[in-house]
Design a protein around this motif. Structure first.
Motif, mmCIF file in Angstrom:
data_model
loop_
_atom_site.group_PDB
_atom_site.id
_atom_site.type_symbol
_atom_site.label_atom_id
_atom_site.label_comp_id
_atom_site.label_asym_id
_atom_site.label_seq_id
_atom_site.Cartn_x
_atom_site.Cartn_y
_atom_site.Cartn_z
ATOM 1 N N GLU A 59 0.839 -1.195 0.000
ATOM 2 C CA GLU A 59 0.000 0.000 0.000
ATOM 3 C C GLU A 59 0.882 1.256 0.000
ATOM 4 O O GLU A 59 1.979 1.251 0.548
ATOM 5 N N LYS A 60 0.413 2.274 -0.678
ATOM 6 C CA LYS A 60 1.058 3.590 -0.739
ATOM 7 C C LYS A 60 2.342 3.612 -1.575
ATOM 8 O O LYS A 60 3.090 4.568 -1.543
ATOM 9 N N VAL A 61 2.626 2.531 -2.304
ATOM 10 C CA VAL A 61 3.828 2.430 -3.136
ATOM 11 C C VAL A 61 3.406 2.156 -4.572
ATOM 12 O O VAL A 61 2.553 1.308 -4.818
ATOM 13 N N SER A 62 4.023 2.861 -5.499
ATOM 14 C CA SER A 62 3.776 2.616 -6.920
ATOM 15 C C SER A 62 5.127 2.468 -7.614
ATOM 16 O O SER A 62 6.058 3.227 -7.343
ATOM 17 N N LYS A 68 10.588 -1.970 -12.258
ATOM 18 C CA LYS A 68 10.222 -2.383 -10.896
ATOM 19 C C LYS A 68 10.848 -1.474 -9.833
ATOM 20 O O LYS A 68 11.005 -1.871 -8.682
ATOM 21 N N ARG A 69 11.182 -0.272 -10.210
ATOM 22 C CA ARG A 69 11.683 0.710 -9.246
ATOM 23 C C ARG A 69 10.530 1.565 -8.742
ATOM 24 O O ARG A 69 9.576 1.839 -9.480
ATOM 25 N N VAL A 70 10.635 2.011 -7.499
ATOM 26 C CA VAL A 70 9.604 2.850 -6.893
ATOM 27 C C VAL A 70 9.589 4.201 -7.616
ATOM 28 O O VAL A 70 10.625 4.854 -7.739
ATOM 29 N N THR A 71 8.398 4.601 -8.068
ATOM 30 C CA THR A 71 8.248 5.888 -8.740
ATOM 31 C C THR A 71 7.374 6.852 -7.951
ATOM 32 O O THR A 71 7.480 8.060 -8.121
ATOM 33 N N LYS A 72 6.498 6.311 -7.092
ATOM 34 C CA LYS A 72 5.602 7.167 -6.314
ATOM 35 C C LYS A 72 5.447 6.606 -4.905
ATOM 36 O O LYS A 72 5.293 5.400 -4.725
ATOM 37 N N LEU A 73 5.480 7.507 -3.927
ATOM 38 C CA LEU A 73 5.209 7.150 -2.541
ATOM 39 C C LEU A 73 4.110 8.068 -2.023
ATOM 40 O O LEU A 73 4.249 9.287 -2.043
ATOM 41 N N PHE A 99 15.742 5.550 -3.894
ATOM 42 C CA PHE A 99 14.652 5.625 -4.867
ATOM 43 C C PHE A 99 15.074 6.488 -6.058
ATOM 44 O O PHE A 99 14.659 7.627 -6.209
ATOM 45 N N GLU A 100 15.878 5.912 -6.926
ATOM 46 C CA GLU A 100 16.480 6.643 -8.042
ATOM 47 C C GLU A 100 15.475 7.108 -9.086
ATOM 48 O O GLU A 100 15.758 8.030 -9.839
ATOM 49 N N GLU A 101 14.316 6.479 -9.148
ATOM 50 C CA GLU A 101 13.305 6.860 -10.136
ATOM 51 C C GLU A 101 12.082 7.511 -9.501
ATOM 52 O O GLU A 101 11.046 7.658 -10.143
ATOM 53 N N LEU A 102 12.207 7.943 -8.238
ATOM 54 C CA LEU A 102 11.076 8.550 -7.540
ATOM 55 C C LEU A 102 10.666 9.849 -8.226
ATOM 56 O O LEU A 102 11.480 10.753 -8.395
ATOM 57 N N GLN A 103 9.392 9.932 -8.618
ATOM 58 C CA GLN A 103 8.868 11.103 -9.303
ATOM 59 C C GLN A 103 7.842 11.856 -8.471
ATOM 60 O O GLN A 103 7.654 13.048 -8.653
ATOM 61 N N GLU A 104 7.165 11.153 -7.573
ATOM 62 C CA GLU A 104 6.108 11.777 -6.786
ATOM 63 C C GLU A 104 6.235 11.335 -5.335
ATOM 64 O O GLU A 104 6.308 10.141 -5.047
ATOM 65 N N LEU A 105 6.271 12.315 -4.432
ATOM 66 C CA LEU A 105 6.419 12.042 -3.006
ATOM 67 C C LEU A 105 5.409 12.880 -2.232
ATOM 68 O O LEU A 105 5.492 14.103 -2.219
ATOM 69 N N ARG A 106 4.450 12.220 -1.643
ATOM 70 C CA ARG A 106 3.410 12.903 -0.871
ATOM 71 C C ARG A 106 3.649 12.620 0.614
ATOM 72 O O ARG A 106 3.581 11.474 1.050
ATOM 73 N N LEU A 107 3.936 13.678 1.342
ATOM 74 C CA LEU A 107 4.229 13.565 2.772
ATOM 75 C C LEU A 107 3.322 14.471 3.606
ATOM 76 O O LEU A 107 3.595 14.715 4.782
ATOM 77 N N ASP A 108 2.253 14.958 3.022
ATOM 78 C CA ASP A 108 1.394 15.912 3.726
ATOM 79 C C ASP A 108 0.703 15.279 4.931
ATOM 80 O O ASP A 108 0.509 14.067 5.000
ATOM 81 N N SER A 109 0.392 16.124 5.897
ATOM 82 C CA SER A 109 -0.391 15.756 7.078
ATOM 83 C C SER A 109 0.254 14.662 7.926
ATOM 84 O O SER A 109 -0.391 13.693 8.318
ATOM 85 N N ASN A 110 1.545 14.826 8.232
ATOM 86 C CA ASN A 110 2.259 13.862 9.068
ATOM 87 C C ASN A 110 2.896 14.489 10.307
ATOM 88 O O ASN A 110 3.530 13.792 11.074
#
Length: 148
Positions: A59-62, A68-73, A99-110
């Motif tokens: 969950e919460k991983v794309s 097969k690298r993480v692109t969105k969290l 996460f070398e291919e990370l394109q989107e990182l949502r960390l709001d409301s933590n």
């Protein structure tokens, strides 16, 4: 030609150690889970489940279908509310470096109070830090792909 491509694909995945997500990214995700749960939270409880070792299915991983690298969290609203009230949460951004291919990182409301040093995430296009309690100066220099 087809067998050559198939052989290359198999070799790349064997070098990675699995047919799922990259092991280094899996380890980084488990460290992130620990960070979000410090000192005694229960968020992301399915991560690391012995039944599902492929972190691309967590969950919460794309992940990218091809690499097969993480692109969105999608880690928004992940830190338990009771922990946000009692413990300052300065997120260790070096945890995101695998996460070398990370394109989107949502960390709001933590309830994040500190977040600095993500300059090496050069493919990051979207970063959401809204609704946190940031008190440390944030440096986003070097994130040329980031869309404002």
């Amino acid at each position: 030609m087809f067998f050559g491509i198939l052989r290359l694909w198999v070799l790349l995945h064997l070098a990675n150690g699995s047919l799922g997500c990259w092991e280094g990214e899996r380890i980084a995700l488990l460290k992130l889970k620990d960070s979000f749960n410090y000192p005694n939270g229960t968020a992301l409880s399915s991560w690391g489940d012995k039944e599902e070792k492929d972190c691309c299915k967590w969950e919460k991983v794309s992940c990218s279908e091809s690499t097969k690298r993480v692109t969105k969290l999608f880690l928004n609203r992940t830190r338990p509310l009771e922990l946000r009230r009692i413990v300052d949460f300065s997120l260790e951004t070096s945890l995101f470096l695998p996460f070398e291919e990370l394109q989107e990182l949502r960390l709001d409301s933590n309830g994040i109070t500190g977040f600095n040093g993500v300059q090496k995430l050069n493919k990051l296009k979207m970063l959401d830090l809204s609704f946190n309690q940031l008190t440390e100066i944030l440096s986003l220099s070097g994130l040329e792909s980031l869309k404002i």
